[in-house]
Design an enzyme around this catalytic site. Structure first.
Site, short mmCIF file in Angstrom:
data_model
loop_
_atom_site.label_atom_id
_atom_site.label_comp_id
_atom_site.label_asym_id
_atom_site.label_seq_id
_atom_site.Cartn_x
_atom_site.Cartn_y
_atom_site.Cartn_z
N ARG A 92 -6.95 18.86 19.00
CA ARG A 92 -7.01 18.10 17.73
C ARG A 92 -6.41 16.71 17.93
O ARG A 92 -5.99 16.36 19.04
CB ARG A 92 -6.24 18.86 16.65
CG ARG A 92 -4.75 18.88 16.91
CD ARG A 92 -3.99 19.41 15.71
NE ARG A 92 -2.60 19.01 15.81
CZ ARG A 92 -1.59 19.68 15.28
NH1 ARG A 92 -1.83 20.77 14.58
NH2 ARG A 92 -0.36 19.24 15.41
N ASP A 109 -0.04 26.53 27.90
CA ASP A 109 1.17 25.80 27.53
C ASP A 109 1.54 24.91 28.73
O ASP A 109 1.84 25.43 29.81
CB ASP A 109 2.27 26.82 27.22
CG ASP A 109 3.57 26.16 26.79
OD1 ASP A 109 3.76 24.96 27.08
OD2 ASP A 109 4.40 26.85 26.19
N VAL A 110 1.55 23.61 28.52
CA VAL A 110 1.78 22.70 29.66
C VAL A 110 3.18 22.83 30.26
O VAL A 110 3.43 22.33 31.36
CB VAL A 110 1.49 21.21 29.30
CG1 VAL A 110 0.04 21.00 28.96
CG2 VAL A 110 2.41 20.71 28.21
N ASN A 139 -1.83 14.17 27.31
CA ASN A 139 -1.71 13.79 25.91
C ASN A 139 -0.82 14.74 25.10
O ASN A 139 -0.27 14.34 24.07
CB ASN A 139 -3.12 13.72 25.30
CG ASN A 139 -3.12 13.73 23.80
OD1 ASN A 139 -2.92 12.70 23.16
ND2 ASN A 139 -3.33 14.92 23.20
N TYR A 182 12.57 12.18 21.85
CA TYR A 182 11.18 11.71 21.99
C TYR A 182 11.12 10.39 22.76
O TYR A 182 10.31 10.21 23.68
CB TYR A 182 10.59 11.56 20.58
CG TYR A 182 9.13 11.21 20.52
CD1 TYR A 182 8.15 12.16 20.77
CD2 TYR A 182 8.71 9.92 20.17
CE1 TYR A 182 6.80 11.86 20.69
CE2 TYR A 182 7.37 9.60 20.07
CZ TYR A 182 6.42 10.57 20.34
OH TYR A 182 5.08 10.25 20.26
P1 NDP Z 1 -0.98 16.39 17.37
O1 NDP Z 1 0.26 17.17 17.04
O2 NDP Z 1 -1.97 16.13 16.31
O3 NDP Z 1 -1.73 17.07 18.61
C1 NDP Z 1 -1.05 17.46 19.75
C2 NDP Z 1 -1.73 18.66 20.34
O4 NDP Z 1 -0.97 19.10 21.47
C3 NDP Z 1 -1.77 19.84 19.35
O5 NDP Z 1 -2.99 20.52 19.41
C4 NDP Z 1 -0.64 20.70 19.87
O6 NDP Z 1 -0.77 22.09 19.53
C5 NDP Z 1 -0.77 20.49 21.36
N1 NDP Z 1 0.43 20.94 22.06
C6 NDP Z 1 1.71 20.94 21.61
N2 NDP Z 1 2.52 21.49 22.52
C7 NDP Z 1 1.74 21.85 23.57
C8 NDP Z 1 1.98 22.48 24.81
N3 NDP Z 1 3.22 22.88 25.17
N4 NDP Z 1 0.96 22.72 25.66
C9 NDP Z 1 -0.31 22.36 25.32
N5 NDP Z 1 -0.62 21.76 24.16
C10 NDP Z 1 0.40 21.51 23.29
O7 NDP Z 1 -0.44 15.02 18.02
P2 NDP Z 1 -1.12 13.57 18.08
O8 NDP Z 1 -2.58 13.69 18.29
O9 NDP Z 1 -0.61 12.77 16.95
O10 NDP Z 1 -0.41 12.98 19.39
C11 NDP Z 1 -1.00 13.08 20.68
C12 NDP Z 1 -0.12 12.32 21.67
O11 NDP Z 1 0.02 10.97 21.24
C13 NDP Z 1 1.29 12.88 21.78
O12 NDP Z 1 1.72 12.80 23.11
C14 NDP Z 1 2.10 11.94 20.92
O13 NDP Z 1 3.44 11.89 21.30
C15 NDP Z 1 1.38 10.62 21.18
N6 NDP Z 1 1.59 9.63 20.14
C16 NDP Z 1 1.19 9.85 18.85
C17 NDP Z 1 1.40 8.89 17.89
C18 NDP Z 1 0.96 9.07 16.47
O14 NDP Z 1 1.23 8.17 15.67
N7 NDP Z 1 0.27 10.13 16.12
C19 NDP Z 1 2.08 7.62 18.22
C20 NDP Z 1 2.46 7.49 19.59
C21 NDP Z 1 2.22 8.47 20.51
P3 NDP Z 1 -0.03 22.61 18.14
O15 NDP Z 1 -0.88 22.10 17.07
O16 NDP Z 1 -0.06 24.08 18.24
O17 NDP Z 1 1.36 22.04 18.21
#
Ligand code: NDP
Length: 245
Positions: free
Chosen positions: A14, A61-62, A88, A153
């Site tokens: 997502r 899980d990464v 990501n 973070y």
């Molecule tokens: P989301 O929370 O919408 O999506 C992150 C996805 O990663 C989710 O599907 C989540 O699953 C999954 N995830 C979490 N933990 C793990 C794990 N251990 N192993 C595998 N998958 C995992 O985040 P965003 O799309 O907003 O963010 C994506 C990236 O961009 C992140 O690295 C974030 O730090 C970075 N970012 C985002 C910003 C923003 O404004 N949105 C700004 C700057 C950076 P689950 O839903 O189950 O947690």
């Protein structure tokens, strides 16, 4: 542009990860997704498949080194070795440092930073053997400028930037580039928690006067994976509407 190349995107079920997967699929890459959310993976793979490429989603899980290594082998068996990797997957567990628990600290470092190490290490041999590879690590402007309540973070994202530069130097001779993208505030589940007031205050701080969209980040990832960026490595590209300059 990326036809016959296999791209692995972590946290691709997502948000920004899914948007990146769709953009790379639009450019012809076959896609593998790692995510902890199985339901999201199924829907994501259906949407990616609409672009006429192959897509597989693995519940990984990464933070689990062994599971990551096994799953990268599975991707290689089913699609071919990933030659594009987008690290990501990321989480937040915000708290002021005085109140931050050890669990809040270590979970963010584990997913964001150690997860990036685990998946990169598992994909590296395939890329160096192929003599072409692209790694894009999703950092954050918070890793550059800090943010109160996000010491965990910010440290994880600053760590990703150091990791990006060190890895870029190590594997440049094999024609593998490693770059980071530092998004500002992007509209996803992570930022949907903001109140209207907080959002307006933020927009006031952004020269382009809007939050970013996941597609704004995805198009920059696509650029870094394309031949247009053949001579770009070890860089941090801010995608933040001009917030940090
Ligand atoms: P989301 O929370 O919408 O999506 C992150 C996805 O990663 C989710 O599907 C989540 O699953 C999954 N995830 C979490 N933990 C793990 C794990 N251990 N192993 C595998 N998958 C995992 O985040 P965003 O799309 O907003 O963010 C994506 C990236 O961009 C992140 O690295 C974030 O730090 C970075 N970012 C985002 C910003 C923003 O404004 N949105 C700004 C700057 C950076 P689950 O839903 O189950 O947690």
């Amino acid at each position: 542009m990326l036809k016959d190349k296999v791209a692995l995107i972590t946290g691709g079920g997502r948000g920004i990860g899914l948007s990146i997967a769709l953009e790379l699929a639009r450019n012809g890459a076959d896609i593998a997704l790692f995510d902890v959310n199985a339901d999201d993976l199924n829907t994501a793979c259906e949407r990616i498949g609409e672009h006429g490429v192959k897509a597989i989603g693995l519940n990984v899980d990464v933070t689990d080194f062994e599971a990551v290594s096994e799953s990268v082998k599975k991707v290689a068996d089913e699609l071919g070795a990933p030659v594009i990797l987008v690290n990501n997957a990321g989480i937040t567990r915000d708290n002021l440092l005085l109140r931050m628990s050890e669990a809040e600290w270590s979970s963010v470092i584990s997913v964001n930073l150690t997860g990036t190490f685990n998946v990169t290490k598992a994909c590296l041999r395939g890329m160096t053997r192929n003599r072409w590879g692209r790694i894009v690590n999703i950092a954050s402007v918070v890793g550059l400028m800090g943010n109160a309540g996000q010491a965990n973070y910010a440290a994880s994202k600053a760590g990703i930037i150091g990791f990006t530069k060190a890895t870029a130097k190590e594997i440049a001779a094999r024609n593998v580039t490693v770059n980071a993208i530092a998004p500002g505030y992007i509209r996803t589940a992570m930022t949907d928690k903001l109140s209207d007031e907080a959002r307006q205050t933020l927009e006031g701080l952004i020269p382009l006067k809007r939050l970013g969209e996941p597609a704004d980040v995805a198009r920059c990832v696509s650029f870094l994976c394309s031949c247009a960026a053949d001579y770009v490595t070890g860089q941090v590209l801010n995608v933040d509407g001009g917030m940090v300059m």
